[in-house]
Design a protein around this motif. Structure first.
Motif, PDB file in Angstrom:
ATOM      1  N   GLU A 151      72.942  27.235 -17.247  1.00 56.08           N
ATOM      2  CA  GLU A 151      72.493  28.590 -16.770  1.00 56.08           C
ATOM      3  C   GLU A 151      71.072  28.587 -16.786  1.00 56.08           C
ATOM      4  N   GLN A 152      70.408  28.266 -17.975  1.00 57.54           N
ATOM      5  CA  GLN A 152      68.986  28.150 -18.036  1.00 57.54           C
ATOM      6  C   GLN A 152      68.257  27.617 -17.026  1.00 57.54           C
ATOM      7  N   TYR A 153      68.480  26.080 -16.740  1.00 57.72           N
ATOM      8  CA  TYR A 153      67.812  25.489 -15.876  1.00 57.72           C
ATOM      9  C   TYR A 153      68.370  25.533 -14.373  1.00 57.72           C
ATOM     10  N   GLU A 154      69.373  26.490 -14.232  1.00 59.69           N
ATOM     11  CA  GLU A 154      69.916  26.492 -12.899  1.00 59.69           C
ATOM     12  C   GLU A 154      70.288  25.236 -12.368  1.00 59.69           C
ATOM     13  N   ILE A 155      71.244  24.623 -13.054  1.00 60.41           N
ATOM     14  CA  ILE A 155      71.923  23.293 -12.575  1.00 60.41           C
ATOM     15  C   ILE A 155      73.366  23.640 -12.332  1.00 60.41           C
ATOM     16  N   THR A 156      73.760  23.278 -11.363  1.00 58.46           N
ATOM     17  CA  THR A 156      75.196  23.424 -11.180  1.00 58.46           C
ATOM     18  C   THR A 156      76.176  22.251 -11.809  1.00 58.46           C
ATOM     19  N   GLN A 210      76.069  19.543  -9.444  1.00 59.24           N
ATOM     20  CA  GLN A 210      74.775  18.723  -9.678  1.00 59.24           C
ATOM     21  C   GLN A 210      74.996  17.491 -10.916  1.00 59.24           C
TER      22      GLN A 210
END
Length: 70
Positions: A13-18, A21
């Motif tokens: 969530e913090q690094y907007e990684i799905t 990915q």
């Protein structure tokens, strides 16, 4: 369940990684990531290292944060 799932969810969530990915970077199915993030199951010990390595490829800061949180 575990600390790894909570740490992983926070980092994604913090690094907007799905989840997708991360799954692609690890060479596994997204459903595995989903189970860990929602604490349905815990990653095995060797998977923790693989998560960190995959995060390192995507965003080194994310990998560092995951290591600190875990």
């Amino acid at each position: 369940m575990g600390k790894a799932g909570k740490a992983l969810k926070q980092v994604l969530e913090q690094y907007e990684i799905t989840q997708n990915q991360l799954a692609v970077a690890m060479g596994i199915s997204r459903s595995n990531i989903h189970r860990w993030v929602y604490e349905v199951g815990d990653p095995a010990g060797d998977s923790i290292i693989e998560i960190r390595n995959a995060l390192q490829q995507i965003d080194p800061n994310a990998a560092e944060t995951f290591t600190q949180l875990y």
